[in-house]
Scaffold this motif. Structure first.
Motif, PDB file in Angstrom:
ATOM      1  N   GLY A 124      42.653  26.090  53.613  1.00 39.38           N
ATOM      2  CA  GLY A 124      43.128  25.824  52.197  1.00 39.38           C
ATOM      3  C   GLY A 124      42.290  26.417  51.214  1.00 39.38           C
ATOM      4  N   LYS A 125      40.738  26.323  51.522  1.00 42.47           N
ATOM      5  CA  LYS A 125      39.800  27.135  50.599  1.00 42.47           C
ATOM      6  C   LYS A 125      40.031  28.569  50.828  1.00 42.47           C
ATOM      7  CE  LYS A 125      38.597  23.591  48.398  1.00 42.47           C
ATOM      8  NZ  LYS A 125      38.863  23.538  46.769  1.00 42.47           N
ATOM      9  N   GLY A 126      40.351  29.071  52.111  1.00 46.01           N
ATOM     10  CA  GLY A 126      40.330  30.590  52.255  1.00 46.01           C
ATOM     11  C   GLY A 126      41.486  31.042  51.441  1.00 46.01           C
ATOM     12  N   PHE A 127      42.466  30.586  51.426  1.00 43.28           N
ATOM     13  CA  PHE A 127      43.517  31.010  50.554  1.00 43.28           C
ATOM     14  C   PHE A 127      43.180  30.878  48.993  1.00 43.28           C
ATOM     15  CE2 PHE A 127      47.253  29.350  47.961  1.00 43.28           C
ATOM     16  CZ  PHE A 127      48.013  30.476  48.022  1.00 43.28           C
ATOM     17  N   GLY A 128      42.547  29.626  48.694  1.00 41.21           N
ATOM     18  CA  GLY A 128      42.134  29.743  47.335  1.00 41.21           C
ATOM     19  C   GLY A 128      41.156  30.631  46.921  1.00 41.21           C
ATOM     20  N   ALA A 129      40.321  30.874  47.728  1.00 37.92           N
ATOM     21  CA  ALA A 129      39.305  32.140  47.680  1.00 37.92           C
ATOM     22  C   ALA A 129      39.793  33.262  47.245  1.00 37.92           C
ATOM     23  CB  ALA A 129      38.234  32.006  48.613  1.00 37.92           C
ATOM     24  N   VAL A 130      41.003  33.699  47.875  1.00 39.93           N
ATOM     25  CA  VAL A 130      41.451  34.868  47.775  1.00 39.93           C
ATOM     26  C   VAL A 130      42.335  34.938  46.430  1.00 39.93           C
ATOM     27  CG1 VAL A 130      43.516  36.494  48.360  1.00 39.93           C
ATOM     28  CG2 VAL A 130      41.921  35.511  50.261  1.00 39.93           C
ATOM     29  N   CYS A 131      43.062  33.822  46.143  1.00 38.22           N
ATOM     30  CA  CYS A 131      43.582  33.676  44.943  1.00 38.22           C
ATOM     31  C   CYS A 131      42.619  33.574  43.665  1.00 38.22           C
ATOM     32  CB  CYS A 131      44.620  32.323  44.579  1.00 38.22           C
ATOM     33  SG  CYS A 131      45.861  32.469  45.914  1.00 38.22           S
ATOM     34  N   SER A 132      41.503  32.897  44.023  1.00 32.90           N
ATOM     35  CA  SER A 132      40.398  32.775  42.797  1.00 32.90           C
ATOM     36  C   SER A 132      39.743  34.205  42.443  1.00 32.90           C
ATOM     37  CB  SER A 132      39.499  31.919  43.215  1.00 32.90           C
ATOM     38  OG  SER A 132      38.816  32.312  44.366  1.00 32.90           O
ATOM     39  N   ILE A 133      39.455  34.950  43.431  1.00 35.00           N
ATOM     40  CA  ILE A 133      39.058  36.313  43.239  1.00 35.00           C
ATOM     41  C   ILE A 133      39.860  37.102  42.440  1.00 35.00           C
ATOM     42  CG2 ILE A 133      38.473  38.340  44.232  1.00 35.00           C
ATOM     43  CD1 ILE A 133      36.957  36.892  46.627  1.00 35.00           C
ATOM     44  N   ALA A 134      41.078  37.072  42.640  1.00 36.51           N
ATOM     45  CA  ALA A 134      42.141  37.868  41.927  1.00 36.51           C
ATOM     46  C   ALA A 134      42.397  37.212  40.581  1.00 36.51           C
ATOM     47  CB  ALA A 134      43.595  37.784  42.740  1.00 36.51           C
ATOM     48  N   TYR A 135      42.559  36.045  40.120  1.00 34.33           N
ATOM     49  CA  TYR A 135      42.715  35.650  39.118  1.00 34.33           C
ATOM     50  C   TYR A 135      41.534  35.456  38.153  1.00 34.33           C
ATOM     51  CZ  TYR A 135      41.234  30.620  40.071  1.00 34.33           C
ATOM     52  OH  TYR A 135      40.526  29.485  40.723  1.00 34.33           O
ATOM     53  N   LEU A 136      40.095  35.501  38.802  1.00 32.74           N
ATOM     54  CA  LEU A 136      38.977  35.670  37.915  1.00 32.74           C
ATOM     55  C   LEU A 136      38.885  37.107  37.664  1.00 32.74           C
ATOM     56  CD1 LEU A 136      36.525  34.030  37.389  1.00 32.74           C
ATOM     57  CD2 LEU A 136      35.184  34.928  39.644  1.00 32.74           C
ATOM     58  N   ALA A 137      39.264  37.860  38.514  1.00 31.24           N
ATOM     59  CA  ALA A 137      39.127  39.446  37.957  1.00 31.24           C
ATOM     60  C   ALA A 137      39.954  39.706  36.738  1.00 31.24           C
ATOM     61  CB  ALA A 137      39.654  40.314  39.271  1.00 31.24           C
ATOM     62  N   ILE A 138      41.365  39.179  37.038  1.00 33.42           N
ATOM     63  CA  ILE A 138      42.214  39.240  35.740  1.00 33.42           C
ATOM     64  C   ILE A 138      41.708  38.617  34.468  1.00 33.42           C
ATOM     65  CG2 ILE A 138      44.492  38.713  34.901  1.00 33.42           C
ATOM     66  CD1 ILE A 138      45.388  38.812  37.866  1.00 33.42           C
ATOM     67  N   LEU A 139      40.950  37.524  34.651  1.00 32.53           N
ATOM     68  CA  LEU A 139      40.637  36.743  33.765  1.00 32.53           C
ATOM     69  C   LEU A 139      39.623  37.374  33.157  1.00 32.53           C
ATOM     70  CD1 LEU A 139      40.575  33.795  31.978  1.00 32.53           C
ATOM     71  CD2 LEU A 139      38.927  33.038  33.843  1.00 32.53           C
ATOM     72  N   SER A 140      38.331  37.845  33.688  1.00 33.28           N
ATOM     73  CA  SER A 140      37.205  38.427  33.227  1.00 33.28           C
ATOM     74  C   SER A 140      37.413  39.746  32.683  1.00 33.28           C
ATOM     75  CB  SER A 140      36.233  38.494  34.426  1.00 33.28           C
ATOM     76  OG  SER A 140      36.525  39.473  35.247  1.00 33.28           O
ATOM     77  N   ARG A 141      38.462  40.650  33.091  1.00 36.00           N
ATOM     78  CA  ARG A 141      38.791  41.906  32.681  1.00 36.00           C
ATOM     79  C   ARG A 141      39.613  41.846  31.522  1.00 36.00           C
ATOM     80  NH1 ARG A 141      38.103  46.360  35.968  1.00 36.00           N
ATOM     81  NH2 ARG A 141      36.943  45.902  37.975  1.00 36.00           N
ATOM     82  N   SER A 142      40.527  40.921  31.546  1.00 33.51           N
ATOM     83  CA  SER A 142      41.510  40.878  30.324  1.00 33.51           C
ATOM     84  C   SER A 142      40.723  40.308  29.081  1.00 33.51           C
ATOM     85  CB  SER A 142      42.933  40.121  30.874  1.00 33.51           C
ATOM     86  OG  SER A 142      42.505  38.902  30.996  1.00 33.51           O
ATOM     87  N   LEU A 143      40.008  39.322  29.214  1.00 32.82           N
ATOM     88  CA  LEU A 143      39.534  38.800  27.976  1.00 32.82           C
ATOM     89  C   LEU A 143      38.317  39.459  27.275  1.00 32.82           C
ATOM     90  CD1 LEU A 143      39.479  34.927  29.033  1.00 32.82           C
ATOM     91  CD2 LEU A 143      41.193  36.156  27.490  1.00 32.82           C
TER      92      LEU A 143
END
Length: 443
Positions: free
Chosen positions: A27-46
């Motif tokens: 579950g966390k492996g899936f979550g880690a892949v998603c979190s890296i993606a949304y963290l990149a979107i979050l940090s770059r877009s804001l």
């Protein structure tokens, strides 16, 4: 689902821990892949400054959750293990209603505290006044969504698989929401709304799963027996109080440094620190996974295994955790800068220097992950509380002494505090295990 089918045959101690860790890692492996993606979107877009605002609001809300919530899952696991094994659903149900009521009371009090914090002291965190209202409502959402009683029900029933399915909703939902927000227009408010929505959804799903697993225990007729439950479960108030303060100190240790960076160094520095800290905690989250898998197994093993088998289980899990700690440090040294560049871009690359001490601290935390469940399961819950208080003192002194170095100074203070925690915990556990084996041999 029939209640008597919720109990699965248990494997040997280590095998069951590894099975549960495998579920959690999946579950966390899936979550880690998603979190890296949304963290990149979050940090770059804001951008660095608005990402700093988001980070400070999120960290403050998590600190409020820690102060107002009571980590009732630990109480459910420790005192629910015996009635679950005996299929005494009346006793288990009364325990659930007691812990659930405490969760609700904590959420109400937490909302009142959140109002005082954000409307009274928001300026101290350098929050933009436009974010005060949304920050308050975001904190309230987290307070109501992060009740831990249903988590404890799932864990004591050894149904980590169902917990993973539920928790996968958060990273998947955040990623999808991030993609939509980027298209519509990225703002701090929209990201906070999305984060709050999926937290609330998962909180609701956990209660539904818990009810489906043990509908007999969740019946309304078990409500209102708080006094009898406290009498039946000897030591429950003391255990509950100690674990509350221990988990609160742990959360303050994790969120306090970011808030200190925001207070002393400003919002942009907080954004830089947050991304490095997010990666370090992401790498070090294995410690949390192991703790969640270990504590239920220790709670059962303490009552069903001999002293020698229990000690062997402790030794095996400690060696696994220590090896994981070494891997954490190596990952931070060799992959830290490329990951920061990939996720945040050029503005965040200088956070690589911050990541190294934070990852070293995470490795100490991982190496000591078996200690707290062991001390809880053997009736020494007061020791982790005292040791975490000592580590927090070391952290506070370190931040005050090293903050002039910038965010990296705060990172070094975090590593020093966790090193002290590991050393003192190791000494304490060694003595406790010696006394435990001696008492068992004398009987």
């Amino acid at each position: 689902m029939e209640t008597d089918k919720t109990i699965r045959p248990r494997r040997s101690g280590l095998a069951n821990i590894l099975k549960n860790v495998a579920w959690l890692l999946g579950g966390k492996g899936f979550g880690a892949v998603c979190s890296i993606a949304y963290l990149a979107i979050l940090s770059r877009s804001l951008g660095l400054k608005d990402f700093g605002h988001f980070s400070l609001i999120f960290a403050t809300a998590l600190a409020l959750v820690a102060l107002a919530s009571f980590q009732t899952w630990q109480t459910v696991v420790k005192f629910g293990a015996e009635p679950v094994q005996q299929k005494d659903w009346t006793r288990f149900g009364r325990l659930i209603w007691l812990c659930g009521g405490i969760d609700v009371a904590g959420a109400i009090v937490g909302c009142l505290v959140a109002a005082a914090v954000f409307y009274g002291f928001g300026g101290m965190l350098e929050l933009n006044p436009r974010y005060i209202d949304v920050a308050f409502w975001f904190a309230c959402a987290l307070l109501w969504s992060r009740m831990t009683t249903p988590n404890g029900i799932v864990r004591v029933l050894d149904r980590f698989d169902l917990g993973i399915y539920v928790e996968a909703v958060v990273p998947a939902g955040r990623l999808l929401a991030s993609l939509v927000i980027v298209i519509v227009g990225p703002t701090v408010e929209r990201f906070l709304f999305a984060w709050a929505f999926f937290d609330l959804l998962v909180g609701l799903l956990y209660w539904i799963v818990a009810w489906r697993l043990v509908p007999e225990a969740m019946q309304r007729r078990h409500f209102g027996f708080a006094r009898d439950t406290l009498k039946t479960n000897k030591g429950l108030p003391q255990f509950f109080t100690v674990t509350y303060f221990s988990s609160t100190l742990d959360a303050l240790y994790k969120q306090g440094p970011l808030l200190a960076v925001g207070y002393f160094l400003g919002t942009s520095a907080a954004g830089l620190y947050r991304l490095a800290d997010q990666l370090a905690q992401g790498i070090g989250k294995l410690s949390g996974l192991l703790a969640r898998a270990i504590f239920p197994e220790f709670a059962v093993a303490r009552t069903t295994h001999s002293a020698d088998l229990f000690r062997r289980l402790v030794r095996q899990t400690t060696l696994i955790a220590a090896g994981g700690g070494a891997v954490v440090t190596l990952l931070a040294v060799f992959l830290g800068e490329p990951l920061l560049l990939l996720i945040g871009g050029e503005d965040y690359v200088r956070g690589a220097a911050i990541l190294i001490p934070l990852a070293i601290g995470a490795s100490f935390e991982l190496a000591s992950v078996t200690y707290e469940p062991l001390l809880y399961s053997t009736g020494h819950a007061i020791y982790p509380l005292m040791i975490r208080a000592l580590a927090l003192v070391v952290l506070t002194v370190g931040i005050v002494s090293l903050v002039h170095l910038g965010p990296i100074g705060v990172g070094i203070a975090v590593a020093c505090g966790l090193a002290v925690l590991w050393i003192v915990m190791s000494i304490t556990v060694r003595r406790v295990m010696k006394n435990f084996v001696r008492r068992e041999s004398a009987q």
